[in-house]
Design a protein around this motif. Structure first.
Motif, mmCIF file in Angstrom:
data_model
loop_
_atom_site.group_PDB
_atom_site.id
_atom_site.type_symbol
_atom_site.label_atom_id
_atom_site.label_comp_id
_atom_site.label_asym_id
_atom_site.label_seq_id
_atom_site.Cartn_x
_atom_site.Cartn_y
_atom_site.Cartn_z
ATOM 1 N N PHE A 179 16.275 64.980 0.468
ATOM 2 C CA PHE A 179 15.328 65.677 -0.406
ATOM 3 C C PHE A 179 14.664 64.701 -1.371
ATOM 4 C CE2 PHE A 179 14.530 67.775 -4.524
ATOM 5 C CZ PHE A 179 13.486 68.605 -4.115
ATOM 6 N N GLN A 180 15.435 63.776 -1.922
ATOM 7 C CA GLN A 180 14.856 62.801 -2.851
ATOM 8 C C GLN A 180 13.806 61.944 -2.160
ATOM 9 O OE1 GLN A 180 18.549 61.024 -4.130
ATOM 10 N NE2 GLN A 180 18.659 62.303 -5.957
ATOM 11 N N ALA A 181 14.044 61.620 -0.894
ATOM 12 C CA ALA A 181 13.053 60.836 -0.156
ATOM 13 C C ALA A 181 11.806 61.659 0.144
ATOM 14 C CB ALA A 181 13.669 60.319 1.149
ATOM 15 N N ALA A 182 11.997 62.948 0.441
ATOM 16 C CA ALA A 182 10.858 63.804 0.783
ATOM 17 C C ALA A 182 10.062 64.221 -0.446
ATOM 18 C CB ALA A 182 11.351 65.053 1.525
ATOM 19 N N CYS A 183 10.734 64.383 -1.577
ATOM 20 C CA CYS A 183 10.085 64.866 -2.805
ATOM 21 C C CYS A 183 10.483 63.982 -3.986
ATOM 22 C CB CYS A 183 10.467 66.316 -3.078
ATOM 23 S SG CYS A 183 10.050 67.455 -1.750
ATOM 24 N N PRO A 184 10.038 62.731 -4.007
ATOM 25 C CA PRO A 184 10.465 61.818 -5.075
ATOM 26 C C PRO A 184 9.964 62.207 -6.454
ATOM 27 C CG PRO A 184 8.724 60.825 -3.751
ATOM 28 C CD PRO A 184 9.126 62.086 -3.054
ATOM 29 N N HIS A 185 8.981 63.112 -6.517
ATOM 30 C CA HIS A 185 8.428 63.521 -7.812
ATOM 31 C C HIS A 185 9.240 64.626 -8.474
ATOM 32 C CE1 HIS A 185 6.937 66.376 -4.862
ATOM 33 N NE2 HIS A 185 6.667 67.219 -5.844
ATOM 34 N N VAL A 186 10.266 65.153 -7.806
ATOM 35 C CA VAL A 186 11.068 66.247 -8.353
ATOM 36 C C VAL A 186 12.406 65.699 -8.859
ATOM 37 C CG1 VAL A 186 12.218 68.437 -7.863
ATOM 38 C CG2 VAL A 186 9.997 67.931 -6.818
ATOM 39 N N ASP A 187 12.677 65.931 -10.132
ATOM 40 C CA ASP A 187 13.966 65.580 -10.719
ATOM 41 C C ASP A 187 14.855 66.813 -10.656
ATOM 42 O OD1 ASP A 187 13.219 62.971 -11.381
ATOM 43 O OD2 ASP A 187 12.336 63.615 -13.267
ATOM 44 N N LEU A 188 15.860 66.772 -9.788
ATOM 45 C CA LEU A 188 16.722 67.925 -9.551
ATOM 46 C C LEU A 188 17.915 67.892 -10.507
ATOM 47 C CD1 LEU A 188 17.035 70.379 -7.673
ATOM 48 C CD2 LEU A 188 18.381 68.933 -6.147
#
Length: 293
Positions: A113-122
């Protein structure tokens, strides 16, 4: 609000160095100019922020009180400006996750998920399936059940039927479902699980007494350590099954619910949540990513 940003910046940097000269070097100003900024700030609010010492500075109580807020504000401003430079604003997604799903399924795939959506801080907060989205400030929650929670929109995720799991020593004593009459049966707060499994297995329900758990992770650990047989979603404990810490003595399983991604129906999904939902749904359908084994 008319904030004295230059003076606040001079204060924050001076507080970090506790020295006007070193602060001046960082700010590309003269020490006199930095000192004057701080004096103007003190005069504006009628407080002293520093004790001036022969070899530097020391924060007053008032200076210590406001420093965290001032420093954090400049940090957030710097982060926001960096996002503009990067051309992709960052978003924060606060997610509540039932702990069994977090450990058994989500965590091994989060790098994807971090690779697919690097702009989202989960931001993850685990729970034991009891969660209040509004009160806890959650954007969404993953929970186990039938999908019917008042005021929520629920997206179906993984099915996870329950099966008996136990440690290897106890498993050696279990050759048929009727043998469960002679061993401790560990229970969750869902009181009808063993009734439903025994009905599926075609045996009568053994006496149910003893330990009750509000966490499937704790329930699984108790079973692995030999305390009894637990009904658990086997798909969430593939690592323990592969390692032999847990054994599945019978193939009979019973569906009592599934995992769902839920959010308040009254609040539209943010772009970050929409991205996470799309990724999570694709992962659930395809089984992509590293497995929890």
């Amino acid at each position: 609000m008319d904030l004295p940003l230059n003076a606040l910046r001079a204060f924050a940097v001076s507080a970090r160095h506790l020295n006007f000269a070193r602060a001046a070097d960082e700010l590309h100003l003269s020490p006199t100019a930095v000192s004057q900024h701080v004096k103007n700030l003190e005069a504006r609010y009628g407080v002293r922020l520093f004790h001036r010492l022969p070899r530097g500075l020391a924060l007053t109580d008032e200076g210590r009180a406001i420093l965290p807020a001032v420093a954090a504000s400049f940090e957030r401003l710097a982060e926001s400006l960096q996002q503009l430079r990067d051309g992709c604003p960052r978003e924060t997604l606060t997610l509540g996750v039932v702990a069994t799903y977090a450990v058994g399924w989500l965590l091994p795939r989060l790098a994807g998920f971090q690779a697919a959506c690097p702009h989202v801080d989960l931001r993850l907060q685990t729970h034991n399936n009891r969660v209040d989205l509004a009160a806890e400030g959650l954007d969404a929650a993953i929970r186990f059940g039938d999908g019917h929670w008042h005021g929520t929109q629920a997206v179906p995720l993984l099915q996870a039927p329950l099966a008996p799991l136990c440690g290897p020593t106890l498993a050696a004593r279990l050759r048929r479902p009727q043998d469960l009459m002679d061993v401790p049966l560990l229970r969750s707060y869902r009181v009808d699980e063993w009734d439903r499994w025994c009905a599926a297995a075609g045996v009568r329900v053994p006496p149910l007494r003893g330990m009750v758990f509000d966490s499937s992770l704790a329930l699984a650990e108790a079973a692995a350590q030999g305390a009894g047989v637990a009904l658990l979603p086997a798909v969430m404990f593939q690592r323990d099954l592969a390692q032999g810490r847990l054994v599945r003595p019978f193939e009979v399983e019973v569906a009592v619910g599934r995992y769902w991604l839920t959010r308040l129906a009254s609040r539209p999904a943010s772009p970050a949540l929409a991205s996470f939902e799309a990724w999570l749904t694709a992962q659930t359908l395809t089984g992509n990513g590293p497995q929890a084994v």
